[in-house]
Write a protein that holds these residues in place. Structure first.
Motif, PDB file in Angstrom:
ATOM      1  N   GLU A 121       9.588  50.268 -50.398  1.00  0.00           N
ATOM      2  CA  GLU A 121       9.066  50.490 -48.983  1.00  0.00           C
ATOM      3  C   GLU A 121       8.274  51.693 -48.998  1.00  0.00           C
ATOM      4  OE1 GLU A 121      10.438  47.629 -45.630  1.00  0.00           O
ATOM      5  OE2 GLU A 121      12.090  48.899 -46.252  1.00  0.00           O
TER       6      GLU A 121
ATOM      7  N   GLY B 278       8.694  53.760 -45.573  1.00  0.00           N
ATOM      8  CA  GLY B 278       8.585  52.607 -44.823  1.00  0.00           C
ATOM      9  C   GLY B 278       9.942  51.944 -44.080  1.00  0.00           C
ATOM     10  N   MET B 279       9.722  51.653 -42.936  1.00  0.00           N
ATOM     11  CA  MET B 279      11.011  51.292 -42.166  1.00  0.00           C
ATOM     12  C   MET B 279      10.518  50.048 -41.341  1.00  0.00           C
ATOM     13  SD  MET B 279      12.555  54.457 -40.582  1.00  0.00           S
ATOM     14  CE  MET B 279      10.770  55.039 -39.493  1.00  0.00           C
ATOM     15  N   GLY B 280      11.608  48.840 -41.450  1.00  0.00           N
ATOM     16  CA  GLY B 280      11.221  47.767 -40.794  1.00  0.00           C
ATOM     17  C   GLY B 280      11.661  46.530 -41.651  1.00  0.00           C
TER      18      GLY B 280
ATOM     19  N   GLY C 153       7.664  47.416 -43.534  1.00  0.00           N
ATOM     20  CA  GLY C 153       7.812  48.854 -43.667  1.00  0.00           C
ATOM     21  C   GLY C 153       7.081  49.317 -44.677  1.00  0.00           C
ATOM     22  N   GLU C 154       6.774  48.290 -45.943  1.00  0.00           N
ATOM     23  CA  GLU C 154       5.594  48.868 -46.727  1.00  0.00           C
ATOM     24  C   GLU C 154       4.451  48.979 -46.622  1.00  0.00           C
ATOM     25  OE1 GLU C 154       6.048  44.472 -47.230  1.00  0.00           O
ATOM     26  OE2 GLU C 154       7.396  46.031 -46.764  1.00  0.00           O
TER      27      GLU C 154
ATOM     28  N   SER D 168       3.950  52.453 -44.568  1.00  0.00           N
ATOM     29  CA  SER D 168       3.917  53.598 -45.245  1.00  0.00           C
ATOM     30  C   SER D 168       2.572  53.565 -46.077  1.00  0.00           C
ATOM     31  CB  SER D 168       5.105  53.603 -46.506  1.00  0.00           C
ATOM     32  OG  SER D 168       5.116  52.336 -47.311  1.00  0.00           O
TER      33      SER D 168
ATOM     34  N   MET E 244       7.528  47.695 -37.375  1.00  0.00           N
ATOM     35  CA  MET E 244       7.465  48.567 -38.713  1.00  0.00           C
ATOM     36  C   MET E 244       7.071  49.742 -38.276  1.00  0.00           C
ATOM     37  SD  MET E 244       3.508  47.702 -40.473  1.00  0.00           S
ATOM     38  CE  MET E 244       2.023  47.605 -39.456  1.00  0.00           C
TER      39      MET E 244
ATOM     40  N   THR F  53       7.142  54.284 -40.073  1.00  0.00           N
ATOM     41  CA  THR F  53       7.326  54.889 -41.437  1.00  0.00           C
ATOM     42  C   THR F  53       7.548  56.448 -41.112  1.00  0.00           C
ATOM     43  OG1 THR F  53       6.466  55.574 -43.617  1.00  0.00           O
ATOM     44  CG2 THR F  53       4.814  55.408 -41.746  1.00  0.00           C
TER      45      THR F  53
ATOM     46  N   CYS G 227       9.048  58.976 -35.715  1.00  0.00           N
ATOM     47  CA  CYS G 227       8.377  58.282 -37.108  1.00  0.00           C
ATOM     48  C   CYS G 227       7.104  57.885 -36.598  1.00  0.00           C
ATOM     49  CB  CYS G 227       9.391  56.900 -37.287  1.00  0.00           C
ATOM     50  SG  CYS G 227       9.559  55.803 -36.049  1.00  0.00           S
TER      51      CYS G 227
END
Length: 258
Positions: A23, A38-40, A45-46, A49, A93, A95, A165
């Motif tokens: 991600e 990326g987060m989620g 997430g990807e 980001s 989502m 990042t 974030c």
């Protein structure tokens, strides 16, 4: 000595040994360098980001000043929110982002570093590694307040919880630093997949091992994966070949937060 900063840079990334997907996202141009974590998970997430680094891609020329870099980070936040509005399944989502860009201040070249979250910008000068950015995480705040030692923070169960974030409304404050170029300096931008696995002294050793940024980047990522690879790991290595001398009477660094 030249009035501009000449650099060579390269990136490397790996999903690691545990995560099924990578991600992280990365950007390397002639004058802009970015990593984003990326987060989620299932909340894309990807995607977050990738949106973030694409927003910084518009700085693909020496920026007029550090404010333009911060503006692009804030634009990245809005682009993530706009994507969620169009695709509700992406809700949640987010990042982190750490970036470095060439800028001009009063006609002179400078570095502008930016950070939101726990991805980092490091600077290596004369063999000494220093962290330019400041982590925005629960454990970092506890460490700065004296409630945790550095060793305790590294293994704390909340070490992956970030306090800032991209992907929030309103946008979290973007920290920025303006750095005077120094002869022979190197920079490292990295996601926490590197710093959760390697100590700073090992990072410093690898960062000054040779002059090829791609070889160095691959070695850093490889060492993090070998050490455990419990997260995605992404790095950008920036090696300067010429830089303007620091101006007499000026501070080495200026820090702002917006």
């Amino acid at each position: 000595m030249s009035s501009r900063i000449s650099v060579v840079a390269a990136s490397a990334t790996d999903a690691g040994r545990v995560r099924a997907h990578n991600e992280d996202a990365v950007l390397v141009t002639d004058c802009v360098f970015v990593v984003a974590d990326g987060m989620g998970g299932h909340a894309a997430g990807e995607v977050a980001s990738s949106i973030a680094v694409d927003a910084l891609r518009e700085l693909d020329a020496p920026a007029g000043g550090p404010g333009q870099v911060v503006d692009r980070v804030e634009a990245a936040n809005q682009a993530i929110l706009d994507s969620v509005a169009r695709h509700p399944e992406q809700a949640g989502m987010a990042t982190t982002l750490a970036g470095l860009a060439m800028v001009t201040v009063d006609g002179s070249p400078r570095w502008a570093a930016v950070n939101v979250g726990d991805s980092r910008v490091y600077q290596l000068v004369d063999g000494r590694l220093s962290q330019v950015s400041q982590d925005h995480s629960e454990v970092a705040e506890l460490e700065r307040s004296g409630y945790l030692t550095a060793a305790e923070a590294r293994v704390h169960p909340a070490r992956n919880i970030v306090t800032r974030c991209l992907g929030r409304d309103p946008v979290d404050p973007v920290d920025s630093w303006v750095l005077l170029p120094q002869q022979g300096e190197r920079f490292l931008l990295c996601t926490d997949g590197l710093t959760n696995e390697l100590e700073d002294d090992e990072i410093a050793h690898l960062l000054q091992d040779g002059d090829d940024p791609k070889v160095i980047a691959d070695a850093l990522v490889g060492a993090a994966v070998e050490a455990g690879g419990r997260d995605n790991v992404t790095v950008v290595v920036v090696v300067t070949s010429d830089a303007s001398p620091t101006d007499a009477g000026e501070d080495d660094e200026e820090t702002t937060s917006r």
